[in-house]
Each structure stands twice: as C-alpha cells, then as structure tokens.
Design a protein around this motif. Sequence first.
Motif, mmCIF file in Angstrom:
data_model
loop_
_atom_site.group_PDB
_atom_site.id
_atom_site.type_symbol
_atom_site.label_atom_id
_atom_site.label_comp_id
_atom_site.label_asym_id
_atom_site.label_seq_id
_atom_site.Cartn_x
_atom_site.Cartn_y
_atom_site.Cartn_z
ATOM 1 N N TYR A 1 0.835 -1.206 0.000
ATOM 2 C CA TYR A 1 0.000 0.000 0.000
ATOM 3 C C TYR A 1 0.865 1.249 0.000
ATOM 4 O O TYR A 1 0.568 2.229 -0.704
ATOM 5 C CB TYR A 1 -0.931 -0.011 1.200
ATOM 6 N N LEU A 2 1.934 1.231 0.762
ATOM 7 C CA LEU A 2 2.848 2.372 0.784
ATOM 8 C C LEU A 2 3.461 2.582 -0.597
ATOM 9 O O LEU A 2 3.547 3.723 -1.083
ATOM 10 C CB LEU A 2 3.942 2.138 1.828
ATOM 11 N N GLN A 3 3.879 1.507 -1.245
ATOM 12 C CA GLN A 3 4.451 1.617 -2.586
ATOM 13 C C GLN A 3 3.427 2.169 -3.579
ATOM 14 O O GLN A 3 3.763 2.957 -4.474
ATOM 15 C CB GLN A 3 4.961 0.252 -3.050
ATOM 16 N N LYS B 1 -3.936 1.951 8.197
ATOM 17 C CA LYS B 1 -3.629 2.464 9.536
ATOM 18 C C LYS B 1 -2.199 2.173 9.974
ATOM 19 O O LYS B 1 -1.786 2.616 11.043
ATOM 20 C CB LYS B 1 -4.589 1.853 10.560
ATOM 21 N N ALA B 2 -1.455 1.446 9.166
ATOM 22 C CA ALA B 2 -0.092 1.070 9.551
ATOM 23 C C ALA B 2 0.750 2.323 9.805
ATOM 24 O O ALA B 2 0.644 3.328 9.103
ATOM 25 C CB ALA B 2 0.543 0.224 8.452
ATOM 26 N N THR B 3 1.600 2.246 10.823
ATOM 27 C CA THR B 3 2.426 3.397 11.212
ATOM 28 C C THR B 3 3.302 3.882 10.072
ATOM 29 O O THR B 3 3.430 5.090 9.830
ATOM 30 C CB THR B 3 3.302 3.023 12.417
ATOM 31 N N VAL B 4 3.901 2.936 9.326
ATOM 32 C CA VAL B 4 4.784 3.317 8.232
ATOM 33 C C VAL B 4 4.034 4.091 7.155
ATOM 34 O O VAL B 4 4.589 5.017 6.535
ATOM 35 C CB VAL B 4 5.467 2.056 7.631
ATOM 36 N N VAL B 5 2.769 3.752 6.948
ATOM 37 C CA VAL B 5 1.938 4.452 5.963
ATOM 38 C C VAL B 5 1.588 5.846 6.466
ATOM 39 O O VAL B 5 1.728 6.851 5.748
ATOM 40 C CB VAL B 5 0.657 3.652 5.649
ATOM 41 N N LYS B 6 1.129 5.932 7.718
ATOM 42 C CA LYS B 6 0.740 7.229 8.277
ATOM 43 C C LYS B 6 1.934 8.175 8.345
ATOM 44 O O LYS B 6 1.797 9.374 8.054
ATOM 45 C CB LYS B 6 0.120 7.036 9.662
ATOM 46 N N ASP B 7 3.089 7.657 8.722
ATOM 47 C CA ASP B 7 4.287 8.503 8.825
ATOM 48 C C ASP B 7 4.663 9.079 7.463
ATOM 49 O O ASP B 7 5.029 10.261 7.357
ATOM 50 C CB ASP B 7 5.455 7.697 9.394
ATOM 51 N N TRP B 8 4.576 8.252 6.415
ATOM 52 C CA TRP B 8 4.929 8.746 5.083
ATOM 53 C C TRP B 8 3.937 9.810 4.611
ATOM 54 O O TRP B 8 4.339 10.845 4.073
ATOM 55 C CB TRP B 8 4.979 7.601 4.074
ATOM 56 N N ILE B 9 2.630 9.546 4.783
ATOM 57 C CA ILE B 9 1.621 10.527 4.350
ATOM 58 C C ILE B 9 1.848 11.864 5.043
ATOM 59 O O ILE B 9 1.753 12.931 4.425
ATOM 60 C CB ILE B 9 0.195 10.004 4.626
ATOM 61 N N ASN B 10 2.183 11.827 6.331
ATOM 62 C CA ASN B 10 2.381 13.071 7.084
ATOM 63 C C ASN B 10 3.596 13.857 6.603
ATOM 64 O O ASN B 10 3.735 15.043 6.917
ATOM 65 C CB ASN B 10 2.516 12.760 8.569
ATOM 66 N N THR B 11 4.488 13.220 5.838
ATOM 67 C CA THR B 11 5.637 13.958 5.292
ATOM 68 C C THR B 11 5.280 14.727 4.031
ATOM 69 O O THR B 11 6.018 15.642 3.632
ATOM 70 C CB THR B 11 6.799 12.988 4.964
ATOM 71 N N VAL B 12 4.157 14.369 3.373
ATOM 72 C CA VAL B 12 3.804 15.024 2.108
ATOM 73 C C VAL B 12 2.504 15.817 2.186
ATOM 74 O O VAL B 12 2.283 16.729 1.383
ATOM 75 C CB VAL B 12 3.714 13.990 0.963
#
Length: 340
Positions: A220-222, A252-263
């Motif tokens: 999903y992140l990719q 809801k995964a942390t890695v996904v939320k963290d990336w979205i918050n950077t953009v």
Amino acid sequence: MEEEISLFNQLSSDQKVVAQKYKVIVRYLDGFTYQEISDETGFPKGTISKLIAKFKTYGDVLKNIHSNAGRQKILDEDDKYFLEQQLNNDRQTTLKSLQSSLSEEMNKQVSLSTLHRYEQEIGSLKLPLHRPLLSNLNKIKRYEYSLKHQKSEFKNYIFMDESYFTINRITRRVFVFHEEDRPIVEIYNPQETAMVWAAICRKGKVCIEIIEGSINKESYLQLLQRHFPESGDQLYGRGKWQLLHDNAPAHKATVVKDWINTVTKIADHPPQSPDLNPIELLWNTMKNEVEMRRPQTKQQLCSFILESWQNLNEKTINSYIDHKKTIIQKIIEQQGNNQF
C-alpha cells in the motif's frame, strides 16, 4: 364521447377493467394497432396479445372468470388474516410451517401452491439489506465527525479506496412473465477477479490502478508513492490537500501514516463508515457498467474497468461527494446510527 366517459367513470374498479378488456377486442376488430390499443386502454401490449388470443380461442375475454364462477374460495377472510398475522410475527416462516399452523389453528387443509400464490399476492421475499453492527463508541465517533463536517465542502480532499471486481457479478433483475421460465445466465469459469484502487476529488478523477495480489502495509505504501505527492500537488498545490481513506489495517499502519504526514495531511474518517466515503458510489456505478458488458476473461474485465473509469466525468464525481453531505445530515438525525 363525453357521455361514454361519464358512464365509464360511474363503473366500479372491477367493471372498468372488464370494459377495457372488451374495448381491446373492439379496437382490434376495427383495425387498431397494438400500440394504439395500449395508448387508449393502458394495457401493455403483452396483455393485449393474450386477450386477443383468448378471444380467438374461446370467443370471450373473460373465460377464466366464467370458468371459476360459483367456485368457493379456498382461503376465506379469517384464513387470510391468520396467515398475515403469522407472516408478520415471523418474516422467515416457511410455507410448510404456514400450512401446519393453518391446519392446527384454523382446521383448514390447504396446498402449498395455494399458500404460495396468496403469499405472492400480499408481498414478496426479499434479502435483508446488510448493515454493520455499530458499537456505541463508533456511533459517537460518527456523530461527532458529522457535527464537525456538517458544513464542509471537502474541496481539497482526495478520496481513496480499493475494491474487488469479478467477471460473474450478476445483480441486475430481469422481468419475467408468469408463463415464462426463470432466465438462465451463464457463469464463466474460472471466476476471475481484479482488485482496483482509485482516487477521486472535487476536480474529478485523480488516478486508478489495477492491483496484482493482495494489499498489505508495504504494497500500500508503494502504491501511494507511485502516485503521490505529485498527483495532489498538481491539483491543489504543494501540501494543500488531504488524503482520505478508511481504517483498513494497511491504511492504519504506522509506516503508511508517517509517510503521508511527510507530504500532506491525513483527513479524519470515523471507523465503520464506508457510507462517508463517496468513492463507494463510484464503485457501484463502475461495477454496474462492467456487469452490463458481461466480461468473460480477466483481460476483458480489466479493460472494461478502465473504460468505465475513462467515461466518468467531474460532474458525476462531484454528485458523489455532494451525497456525503446528505449522509452526514442523516447520521446527525440518527445520532451516529446507520439505520436510515
């Protein structure tokens, strides 16, 4: 003519139907077309055809009525009232159960076919609509969210979601006359499936992708990184947009939320609330269009999905987003519930 209309209006409902049936034959003998007879009497052309065939065979359009004259009705009013009460008390009761109850309580022996006909006269069997059971906490969250966004236009929101499409989706009802057999629709083998992810906003379509395999936090992140932040920045300006998706585990995964918050920002979305994501209406439209075309292979399925996506316009997508405001108002009225 006015006198004819006046006399017709004085007839009872049953008498009017009989008069109209005889008018069908009169107009037919006068050389009127089926369409002209239909326009005048209100009967569909299929009914007109049967009335004319009955007249040609029996010399009368009321043959069935005459043949039943004097026959005692199998179910009297007390029987019908009893059956209605039974059906009202238990909407899932079977015909055999009704037959048994009628025998025990009313001392009436009736065939299953008679009960089936009467059941069809007063109603029909329908599958219940499926709605998730909401916890009290989630009702509160839905209610608070709706109060907060009651006047929101969601102008800078990008709504995302994924959904499955199948080649054998058959949901369209087909009208069948009583004399006809139930239609048969071929099921294609194997049952090919495609997972589709898409994003929409007030400015129209954003992006779409047909996904191979399942979705987890890594894939999903990719997926997000292939389309964002470029797609959002081009539409609204750098960081001036919000991503909205549901609360699926991968989302809801942390890695996904963290990336979205950077953009950009993650738009808030209450749990158990697919009705608050307008992209659900898009899925329904696209699935209906694909179903009508009856794809036979996965290649056709994917092709039809992308063609349906291409046919979507900004006005239609905005109507889906506007509908979100209607849902919000209903949630407020129901204090967070989804029973509307």
